[in-house]
Design a protein around this motif. Structure first.
Motif, PDB file in Angstrom:
ATOM      1  N   GLU A   1      30.157  32.241  47.291  1.00 58.22           N
ATOM      2  CA  GLU A   1      31.093  32.016  48.395  1.00 58.22           C
ATOM      3  C   GLU A   1      30.762  32.896  49.596  1.00 58.22           C
ATOM      4  OE1 GLU A   1      34.915  32.716  46.767  1.00 58.22           O
ATOM      5  OE2 GLU A   1      34.929  30.891  45.527  1.00 58.22           O
ATOM      6  N   ARG A   2      30.394  34.149  49.344  1.00 58.61           N
ATOM      7  CA  ARG A   2      30.051  35.053  50.453  1.00 58.61           C
ATOM      8  C   ARG A   2      28.772  34.583  51.156  1.00 58.61           C
ATOM      9  NH1 ARG A   2      34.056  36.297  48.300  1.00 58.61           N
ATOM     10  NH2 ARG A   2      34.645  34.674  49.766  1.00 58.61           N
ATOM     11  N   VAL A   3      27.812  34.087  50.375  1.00 58.56           N
ATOM     12  CA  VAL A   3      26.568  33.597  50.967  1.00 58.56           C
ATOM     13  C   VAL A   3      26.851  32.423  51.892  1.00 58.56           C
ATOM     14  CG1 VAL A   3      24.383  32.415  50.488  1.00 58.56           C
ATOM     15  CG2 VAL A   3      25.040  34.398  49.134  1.00 58.56           C
ATOM     16  N   MET A   4      27.667  31.479  51.458  1.00 56.86           N
ATOM     17  CA  MET A   4      27.962  30.313  52.274  1.00 56.86           C
ATOM     18  C   MET A   4      28.740  30.679  53.525  1.00 56.86           C
ATOM     19  SD  MET A   4      26.294  28.141  50.663  1.00 56.86           S
ATOM     20  CE  MET A   4      26.688  26.734  51.707  1.00 56.86           C
ATOM     21  N   GLU A   5      29.522  31.760  53.455  1.00 53.25           N
ATOM     22  CA  GLU A   5      30.245  32.225  54.635  1.00 53.25           C
ATOM     23  C   GLU A   5      29.312  32.859  55.658  1.00 53.25           C
ATOM     24  OE1 GLU A   5      33.268  34.910  53.425  1.00 53.25           O
ATOM     25  OE2 GLU A   5      34.497  33.382  52.432  1.00 53.25           O
ATOM     26  N   THR A   6      28.363  33.640  55.181  1.00 55.25           N
ATOM     27  CA  THR A   6      27.508  34.406  56.081  1.00 55.25           C
ATOM     28  C   THR A   6      26.208  33.698  56.444  1.00 55.25           C
ATOM     29  OG1 THR A   6      26.531  35.564  54.170  1.00 55.25           O
ATOM     30  CG2 THR A   6      28.429  36.591  55.235  1.00 55.25           C
ATOM     31  N   ASN A   7      25.781  32.730  55.633  1.00 49.08           N
ATOM     32  CA  ASN A   7      24.542  32.015  55.897  1.00 49.08           C
ATOM     33  C   ASN A   7      24.739  30.523  55.626  1.00 49.08           C
ATOM     34  OD1 ASN A   7      21.041  32.444  54.816  1.00 49.08           O
ATOM     35  ND2 ASN A   7      21.906  31.507  56.630  1.00 49.08           N
ATOM     36  N   PRO A   8      25.541  29.849  56.475  1.00 53.16           N
ATOM     37  CA  PRO A   8      25.835  28.423  56.263  1.00 53.16           C
ATOM     38  C   PRO A   8      24.552  27.597  56.192  1.00 53.16           C
ATOM     39  CG  PRO A   8      27.212  29.337  58.005  1.00 53.16           C
ATOM     40  CD  PRO A   8      26.174  30.381  57.689  1.00 53.16           C
ATOM     41  N   GLY A   9      24.593  26.573  55.356  1.00 58.80           N
ATOM     42  CA  GLY A   9      23.419  25.730  55.178  1.00 58.80           C
ATOM     43  C   GLY A   9      22.567  26.130  53.996  1.00 58.80           C
ATOM     44  N   SER A  10      22.892  27.257  53.360  1.00 58.54           N
ATOM     45  CA  SER A  10      22.162  27.678  52.168  1.00 58.54           C
ATOM     46  C   SER A  10      22.430  26.699  51.033  1.00 58.54           C
ATOM     47  CB  SER A  10      22.581  29.089  51.747  1.00 58.54           C
ATOM     48  OG  SER A  10      22.299  30.031  52.770  1.00 58.54           O
ATOM     49  N   ILE A  11      21.480  26.589  50.117  1.00 53.49           N
ATOM     50  CA  ILE A  11      21.624  25.714  48.953  1.00 53.49           C
ATOM     51  C   ILE A  11      21.845  26.578  47.715  1.00 53.49           C
ATOM     52  CG2 ILE A  11      20.573  23.935  47.529  1.00 53.49           C
ATOM     53  CD1 ILE A  11      21.177  22.954  50.288  1.00 53.49           C
ATOM     54  N   ILE A  12      22.986  26.388  47.071  1.00 50.54           N
ATOM     55  CA  ILE A  12      23.318  27.130  45.861  1.00 50.54           C
ATOM     56  C   ILE A  12      23.785  26.130  44.809  1.00 50.54           C
ATOM     57  CG2 ILE A  12      24.814  28.872  44.817  1.00 50.54           C
ATOM     58  CD1 ILE A  12      25.038  30.184  47.541  1.00 50.54           C
ATOM     59  N   ASP A  13      23.310  26.307  43.600  1.00 51.02           N
ATOM     60  CA  ASP A  13      23.734  25.424  42.512  1.00 51.02           C
ATOM     61  C   ASP A  13      23.800  26.247  41.230  1.00 51.02           C
ATOM     62  OD1 ASP A  13      24.472  23.253  41.059  1.00 51.02           O
ATOM     63  OD2 ASP A  13      22.538  22.223  41.154  1.00 51.02           O
ATOM     64  N   MET A  14      24.889  26.109  40.508  1.00 47.86           N
ATOM     65  CA  MET A  14      25.042  26.848  39.259  1.00 47.86           C
ATOM     66  C   MET A  14      25.443  25.882  38.153  1.00 47.86           C
ATOM     67  SD  MET A  14      27.088  30.381  38.378  1.00 47.86           S
ATOM     68  CE  MET A  14      28.725  29.792  38.778  1.00 47.86           C
ATOM     69  N   VAL A  15      24.815  26.035  36.995  1.00 44.72           N
ATOM     70  CA  VAL A  15      25.085  25.179  35.838  1.00 44.72           C
ATOM     71  C   VAL A  15      25.645  26.028  34.710  1.00 44.72           C
ATOM     72  CG1 VAL A  15      24.101  23.633  34.113  1.00 44.72           C
ATOM     73  CG2 VAL A  15      23.255  23.578  36.474  1.00 44.72           C
ATOM     74  N   VAL A  16      26.739  25.579  34.144  1.00 48.90           N
ATOM     75  CA  VAL A  16      27.361  26.241  32.999  1.00 48.90           C
ATOM     76  C   VAL A  16      27.394  25.256  31.838  1.00 48.90           C
ATOM     77  CG1 VAL A  16      29.457  27.337  32.116  1.00 48.90           C
ATOM     78  CG2 VAL A  16      28.766  27.696  34.501  1.00 48.90           C
ATOM     79  N   ASP A  17      27.033  25.710  30.652  1.00 52.61           N
ATOM     80  CA  ASP A  17      27.030  24.846  29.481  1.00 52.61           C
ATOM     81  C   ASP A  17      28.432  24.296  29.218  1.00 52.61           C
ATOM     82  OD1 ASP A  17      27.257  24.274  26.445  1.00 52.61           O
ATOM     83  OD2 ASP A  17      25.099  24.514  26.752  1.00 52.61           O
ATOM     84  N   GLU A  18      28.546  22.990  29.123  1.00 58.26           N
ATOM     85  CA  GLU A  18      29.856  22.356  28.968  1.00 58.26           C
ATOM     86  C   GLU A  18      30.520  22.695  27.638  1.00 58.26           C
ATOM     87  OE1 GLU A  18      29.347  18.210  29.512  1.00 58.26           O
ATOM     88  OE2 GLU A  18      28.864  18.363  31.664  1.00 58.26           O
ATOM     89  N   LYS A  19      29.717  22.938  26.608  1.00 53.21           N
ATOM     90  CA  LYS A  19      30.289  23.196  25.287  1.00 53.21           C
ATOM     91  C   LYS A  19      30.679  24.665  25.122  1.00 53.21           C
ATOM     92  CE  LYS A  19      27.756  19.466  22.976  1.00 53.21           C
ATOM     93  NZ  LYS A  19      26.795  19.118  21.891  1.00 53.21           N
ATOM     94  N   THR A  20      29.787  25.562  25.505  1.00 50.29           N
ATOM     95  CA  THR A  20      30.036  26.990  25.286  1.00 50.29           C
ATOM     96  C   THR A  20      30.643  27.677  26.494  1.00 50.29           C
ATOM     97  OG1 THR A  20      27.803  27.604  26.023  1.00 50.29           O
ATOM     98  CG2 THR A  20      28.095  27.059  23.686  1.00 50.29           C
ATOM     99  N   HIS A  21      30.586  26.996  27.663  1.00 48.98           N
ATOM    100  CA  HIS A  21      31.065  27.578  28.929  1.00 48.98           C
ATOM    101  C   HIS A  21      30.304  28.854  29.292  1.00 48.98           C
ATOM    102  CE1 HIS A  21      34.374  24.734  28.869  1.00 48.98           C
ATOM    103  NE2 HIS A  21      34.661  25.112  27.640  1.00 48.98           N
ATOM    104  N   ARG A  22      29.083  28.923  28.840  1.00 50.04           N
ATOM    105  CA  ARG A  22      28.239  30.078  29.149  1.00 50.04           C
ATOM    106  C   ARG A  22      27.246  29.719  30.241  1.00 50.04           C
ATOM    107  NH1 ARG A  22      26.321  33.301  23.845  1.00 50.04           N
ATOM    108  NH2 ARG A  22      25.662  34.659  25.551  1.00 50.04           N
ATOM    109  N   PHE A  23      26.805  30.743  30.959  1.00 53.16           N
ATOM    110  CA  PHE A  23      25.854  30.565  32.053  1.00 53.16           C
ATOM    111  C   PHE A  23      24.570  29.914  31.549  1.00 53.16           C
ATOM    112  CE2 PHE A  23      22.096  32.157  34.221  1.00 53.16           C
ATOM    113  CZ  PHE A  23      22.372  31.867  35.545  1.00 53.16           C
ATOM    114  N   LYS A  24      24.040  28.967  32.352  1.00 52.67           N
ATOM    115  CA  LYS A  24      22.787  28.318  31.987  1.00 52.67           C
ATOM    116  C   LYS A  24      21.727  28.523  33.072  1.00 52.67           C
ATOM    117  CE  LYS A  24      20.791  23.871  30.628  1.00 52.67           C
ATOM    118  NZ  LYS A  24      20.000  24.483  29.553  1.00 52.67           N
ATOM    119  N   SER A  25      22.055  28.235  34.332  1.00 52.62           N
ATOM    120  CA  SER A  25      21.058  28.411  35.387  1.00 52.62           C
ATOM    121  C   SER A  25      21.738  28.541  36.753  1.00 52.62           C
ATOM    122  CB  SER A  25      20.066  27.238  35.401  1.00 52.62           C
ATOM    123  OG  SER A  25      20.759  26.007  35.478  1.00 52.62           O
ATOM    124  N   TYR A  26      21.016  29.165  37.680  1.00 57.85           N
ATOM    125  CA  TYR A  26      21.551  29.427  39.020  1.00 57.85           C
ATOM    126  C   TYR A  26      20.415  29.284  40.026  1.00 57.85           C
ATOM    127  CZ  TYR A  26      24.017  31.916  42.787  1.00 57.85           C
ATOM    128  OH  TYR A  26      24.619  32.259  43.969  1.00 57.85           O
TER     129      TYR A  26
END
Length: 206
Positions: free
Chosen positions: A56-81
Motif C-alpha cells: 500500500e505504501r509503495v502504491m501511494e509513493t510510486n503510482p503505476g508500480s506492479i505488485i502481485d501477491m499470492v497466498v495458498d488458498e488451503k493453508t493461507h500461507r505466503f506463496k509468492s510476491y
C-alpha cells in the motif's frame, strides 16, 4: 552480532569456552544467536505479514508500480510476491538495451524460498533491476507467473533478448510468455553444466 552477521553457534561455543572457561551446549548457543538476530532485525515471519502494508505504501509513493501477491488458498500461507516499481520499468525503457537477464537465487534464512529476478544493463554497463519475485520454489509455474507480471511492466513491445541459465522451468516459460522474442543461454552456465554432466557420465561408465 551486528558486526558479525555470520557468527556461527559452533564459533560461539568455542569462544565462550576459551574466554570464560564455560562449556555452553550447542542448542543454547543456537537459541542465543536466534534471539540476538531477532532483536537486531526483527522476526522474519512478521516481515512477511507486513507485505500488504508495504504494498500500500509503495502504491501511494510510486503510482503505476506492479505488485502481485499470492497466498495458498488451503493453508493461507505466503506463496509468492512480485514487485516492479514504476521507476524501474521507466528506467529500463529509456536507459537500457532490450536485453534482460533472468536468474534465481536461494534464500538461506529459516523461511527458505527463492528470489527470481529480471535485470538489464544501463548505459554504464551496470546491472539495473527491473523486477523481482520472492517465491517458495523455483518452478515452471513460478517462472511463468513472474514472466506474466514482467510482461505487464514493459512499457513498449520492442523486441527483447532474454538470457538465462536454463533454470527449472525457464526454458519452457520464456517462449510461452514471450513467443516473439529471443531466448539465449549464459555461456558460463552452459560450460559448468556440461562439465558436471560429463563428469557424472564418466563416473557411470564401466
Amino acid at each position: 552480532m551486528a558486526h558479525t552477521p555470520h557468527y556461527r553457534p559452533c564459533d560461539m561455543v568455542k569462544d565462550i569456552a576459551s574466554d570464560y572457561g564455560v562449556l555452553v551446549p550447542y542448542h543454547q548457543a543456537w537459541s542465543g544467536r536466534e534471539l540476538a538476530v531477532r532483536d537486531l532485525h526483527g522476526d522474519v515471519r512478521i516481515s512477511y505479514d507486513m507485505l500488504r502494508w508495504y504494498s500500500e505504501r509503495v502504491m501511494e509513493t510510486n503510482p503505476g508500480s506492479i505488485i502481485d501477491m499470492v497466498v495458498d488458498e488451503k493453508t493461507h500461507r505466503f506463496k509468492s510476491y512480485f514487485m516492479c516499481f514504476a521507476v524501474w520499468a521507466y528506467g529500463y525503457e529509456v536507459g537500457c538495451r532490450p536485453l534482460i537477464f533472468l536468474d534465481g537465487s536461494h534464500i538461506t534464512d529459516k523461511m527458505q524460498g527463492v528470489i527470481l529476478a529480471a535485470s538489464a544493463l544501463n548505459g554504464n554497463d551496470e546491472l539495473f533491476t527491473i523486477a523481482f519475485t520472492i517465491a517458495d520454489l523455483e518452478t515452471y509455474e513460478n517462472w511463468k507467473w513472474f514472466l506474466h507480471n514482467l510482461k505487464k511492466d514493459l512499457l513498449s513491445e520492442r523486441p527483447t533478448v532474454f538470457i538465462s541459465d536454463r533454470a527449472k522451468g525457464l526454458k519452457e516459460a520464456v517462449p510461452e510468455i514471450f513467443p516473439m522474442d529471443h531466448h539465449g543461454y549464459c555461456l558460463r552456465h552452459i560450460k559448468a553444466n556440461f562439465m558436471i554432466g560429463a563428469a557424472a557420465r564418466y563416473q557411470k561408465s564401466p
